[in-house]
Design a protein around this motif. Structure first.
Motif, mmCIF file in Angstrom:
data_model
loop_
_atom_site.group_PDB
_atom_site.id
_atom_site.type_symbol
_atom_site.label_atom_id
_atom_site.label_comp_id
_atom_site.label_asym_id
_atom_site.label_seq_id
_atom_site.Cartn_x
_atom_site.Cartn_y
_atom_site.Cartn_z
ATOM 1 N N GLY A 173 0.780 -1.125 0.058
ATOM 2 C CA GLY A 173 -0.042 0.015 -0.086
ATOM 3 C C GLY A 173 0.662 1.264 -0.026
ATOM 4 O O GLY A 173 0.662 2.271 0.911
ATOM 5 N N GLN A 174 1.646 1.342 -0.751
ATOM 6 C CA GLN A 174 2.404 2.545 -1.081
ATOM 7 C C GLN A 174 1.447 4.111 -1.004
ATOM 8 O O GLN A 174 1.549 4.811 -0.329
ATOM 9 C CB GLN A 174 3.128 2.754 -2.452
ATOM 10 N N ALA A 175 0.519 3.786 -1.866
ATOM 11 C CA ALA A 175 -0.535 5.077 -1.933
ATOM 12 C C ALA A 175 -1.132 5.349 -0.674
ATOM 13 O O ALA A 175 -1.180 6.414 -0.458
ATOM 14 C CB ALA A 175 -1.435 4.955 -3.078
ATOM 15 N N GLU A 176 -1.453 4.304 0.077
ATOM 16 C CA GLU A 176 -2.163 4.304 1.344
ATOM 17 C C GLU A 176 -1.437 4.980 2.263
ATOM 18 O O GLU A 176 -1.624 6.148 3.226
ATOM 19 C CB GLU A 176 -2.757 2.931 1.866
ATOM 20 N N ALA A 177 -0.176 4.466 2.105
ATOM 21 C CA ALA A 177 0.872 5.055 3.219
ATOM 22 C C ALA A 177 1.142 6.478 2.943
ATOM 23 O O ALA A 177 1.236 7.476 4.012
ATOM 24 C CB ALA A 177 2.371 4.258 3.187
ATOM 25 N N ILE A 178 1.487 6.952 2.091
ATOM 26 C CA ILE A 178 1.420 8.331 1.430
ATOM 27 C C ILE A 178 0.377 9.126 2.009
ATOM 28 O O ILE A 178 0.405 10.236 2.523
ATOM 29 C CB ILE A 178 1.769 8.617 -0.176
ATOM 30 N N ALA A 179 -1.057 8.767 1.395
ATOM 31 C CA ALA A 179 -1.965 9.395 1.963
ATOM 32 C C ALA A 179 -2.383 9.654 3.383
ATOM 33 O O ALA A 179 -2.739 10.674 3.894
ATOM 34 C CB ALA A 179 -3.268 8.503 1.235
ATOM 35 N N ARG A 180 -1.885 8.380 4.198
ATOM 36 C CA ARG A 180 -2.400 8.783 5.584
ATOM 37 C C ARG A 180 -1.246 9.422 6.328
ATOM 38 O O ARG A 180 -1.466 10.443 7.010
ATOM 39 C CB ARG A 180 -1.958 7.153 6.087
ATOM 40 N N ASN A 181 -0.003 9.420 5.623
ATOM 41 C CA ASN A 181 0.902 10.600 6.212
ATOM 42 C C ASN A 181 0.280 11.944 6.024
ATOM 43 O O ASN A 181 0.472 12.983 6.817
ATOM 44 C CB ASN A 181 2.265 10.250 5.667
ATOM 45 N N ILE A 182 0.062 12.268 4.929
ATOM 46 C CA ILE A 182 -0.232 13.820 4.515
ATOM 47 C C ILE A 182 -1.369 14.128 5.459
ATOM 48 O O ILE A 182 -1.526 15.134 5.964
ATOM 49 C CB ILE A 182 -0.899 13.641 3.084
#
Lengths: 320, 281
Positions: A173-182
């Motif tokens: 989940g690269q996308a999820e990880a980035i989205a969550r960080n933001i």
């Protein structure tokens, strides 16, 4: 002192070598060459000014990627005392592409998070060329939350070609990880300072670049896509990267004009890679300033202003 | 099943690249030749193999919203050209004319199963559903309206990612929309994210993958990096089904995969769950 040399650096480096040689010769033969050296130093200074004030955007990209440029761990070494690196996302593994830890900056506690490229081939592979996996971003968030829990300011250091595009990264989940960080970082209740020291590669950079103050080194870049990626999409030709770099407006000066960053940190003559300690000292002043200015922060106001700052970003026309 | 009947009113969409005109249409899933009228009646899902054709934001407004009615907001903002990127505004103008859309997302208020919702639907036929300043701003405003009106938020996403022609400003739309979601969470407003084929990169890595409930259509390509970029990076062919909806489900990044004809029904059930009693959250 002269490692990897870019084409446009060569005239400067050659002149500097000449000055060195002359100095050595003069010492050995007891010549009086003070005037001559002074003249040559002045010439070198002019040359440097001349070359660096006219760099193309593509040349800036090359400087931002310069293999001798100081990396996150170099700055930590110069700036942070009692540094303890903290590992792992508590879910899958530790990602060596991101350094996270705690320490002291001039007697103040800070949390520090940043991408790390490698210096040697072996190290580059271990660090995955500074391209994090999801677990890297999750580790970053975990440690940042630790800081937030105890009211400790956070400094993030951005230096990545981008988030890693690979099978495992997608599976986890690269996308999820980035989205969550933001999302999570945008409302962390402590002051956050981001410094882009080299490459700010798209979402992979943004995932640790949500901050109250975003600063960029003079020769660093920040872009939605690499010039190579842009060129291959637009013209199906990566050789047109210099044109793509021009079109993308990715230099520190461009970013300031576009309202995406809050300030530029000047670099030592010739760039941060020519004087790592000097570059670190310039960064130290900015960290100090930020910590002083945010010392008596009001949490609600801090978060509100951080959100509003990102809410304002973008350019569009009204009335169709 | 009142809404089922309503679908008969479905008008053939205007000229669109994703659903070509003509009396017959070849299925991309099984190769079967399908009668177009029949395909339309079936919401552009193949009767034979269940392949979901890509359809646009207007179709989702018809399929999901009661009476197919969206009170659209922010239609007055449109793309500027902050980078003076070669050919950008010309391209936008052409796509506007060709698609009849004003941007890659339509936002506003509507009803689903009688429940008021703040609704956004993206459209892949508009510069690949890419997110520039307009998409980011419209999505942000939709999120903030959901908070203000205390109604659930539904976003139907499909996108290739950030809009390259707006450079770093398009990247900042990820920050803009993602941080608005933090406010939405704090206000305890439900957010249902619906993922279509494809939802990738900057959009997936900002608002699309953060819903309270995340639904995907079958067969959707979902992820961060595009398959071509991954293949070039790792210098291997990717396995069959990589980054498709079942892969995403298996790895735990969507809650459920729902067929198009069940989409409205499922969303209505979820809304009923969130709106516990007297239609209040």
């Amino acid at each position: 002192m002269f490692g990897f040399i870019l084409d446009f650096e060569r005239p400067i480096v050659e002149l500097e070598k000449k000055i060195e040689e002359l100095k050595m010769l003069a010492d050995a033969e007891h010549f009086e060459v003070k005037d001559e050296i002074q003249r040559l130093n002045k010439k070198a200074e002019h040359l440097r000014e001349n070359i660096y004030s006219r760099l193309t955007r593509w040349q800036r990209v090359q400087l931002a990627r310069h293999p001798d440029r100081p990396y996150t761990l170099d700055y930590i070494k110069y700036l942070i005392t009692d540094f303890i690196e903290l590992h792992g996302d508590r879910l899958f593994r530790d990602d060596p592409s991101i350094i996270a830890g705690i320490g002291k900056f001039r007697d103040r506690s800070i949390v520090i998070v940043g991408q790390q490229k490698g210096r040697t081939t072996k190290e580059r592979i271990r660090r995955n060329y500074g391209m994090p996996h999801p677990e890297g971003y999750r580790k970053a968030l975990r440690i940042m939350k630790t800081g937030a829990k105890f009211g400790i300011p956070i400094v993030t250091i951005v230096d990545t070609p981008g988030a890693y595009p690979g099978i495992g990264a997608e599976e986890r989940g690269q996308a999820e990880a980035i989205a969550r960080n933001i999302k999570e970082i945008s409302t962390l209740p402590v002051p956050i300072l981001t410094i882009i020291i080299g490459e700010g590669g798209s979402g992979g950079a943004l995932a640790i670049a949500i901050a109250d103050r975003i600063l960029i080194m003079e020769n660093a870049i920040y872009s939605v896509i690499s010039p190579e990626g842009c060129a291959s999409i637009l013209w199906r030709d990566a050789a047109k990267s210099p044109q793509a770099a021009e079109a993308l407006k990715l230099t520190s000066k461009d970013l300031l004009e576009l309202g995406v960053i809050d300030g530029i940190i000047a670099e030592p003559p010739g760039g941060a890679h020519r004087d790592k300690e000097g570059a670190a000292a310039l960064i130290a002043e900015e960290i100090d300033k930020f910590l002083n200015e945010t010392e008596d922060y009001n949490t609600d106001k801090l978060i509100r202003e951080r959100l509003d700052k990102f809410y304002r970003m973008g350019v569009f026309s009204s009335n169709g | 099943m009142k809404w089922f009947k309503r679908r008969k009113k479905l008008q053939p969409p205007e000229e669109r690249k994703t659903v070509p005109d003509g009396l017959w249409q070849k299925c991309k899933g099984c190769g079967e030749i399908l009668y177009r009228k029949e395909l339309e009646r079936n919401d552009f899902v193949c009767n034979n193999c269940g392949y979901h054709f890509r359809i646009g934001s207007r179709e989702y407004i018809r399929i999901l919203l009661d009476d197919g009615k969206l009170i659209e907001q922010d239609t007055d903002i449109s793309a500027a050209d902050p980078l003076r990127f070669d050919g950008y505004l010309k391209k936008i103008k052409e796509i506007k004319e060709k698609t009849g859309l004003n941007e890659a997302v339509a936002t506003g208020e509507g009803k689903i199963g009688g429940f008021e919702v703040e609704f956004a639907a993206m459209d892949f036929s508009f510069v690949g559903g890419s997110m520039g300043s307009v998409v980011g701003e419209k999505v942000k405003r939709a999120i903030l309206r959901a908070i203000e009106k205390e109604i659930p938020l539904i976003i139907v996403s499909t996108s290739g990612g950030a809009r390259m022609q707006e450079g770093i400003l398009s990247l900042m739309q990820m920050a803009k929309t993602g941080s608005a979601l933090a406010e939405l969470e704090k206000a305890r407003i439900p957010y249902i994210s619906i993922l279509l084929d494809p939802t990738m990169a900057g959009v997936m890595a900002s608002f699309s993958s953060i819903g309270d409930i995340i639904i995907s259509e079958p067969g959707a390509l979902l992820g961060f990096a595009g398959p071509r970029v991954i293949e070039q990076t790792i210098k291997q062919k990717l396995p069959e089904g990589f980054q498709r909806a079942p892969f995403f489900l298996e790895h735990g990044f969507v809650d459920t995969v729902v067929e198009r004809k069940e989409l409205k029904n499922t969303v209505t059930k979820i809304l009923r769950f969130f709106l516990k009693k007297n239609g209040k959250m």
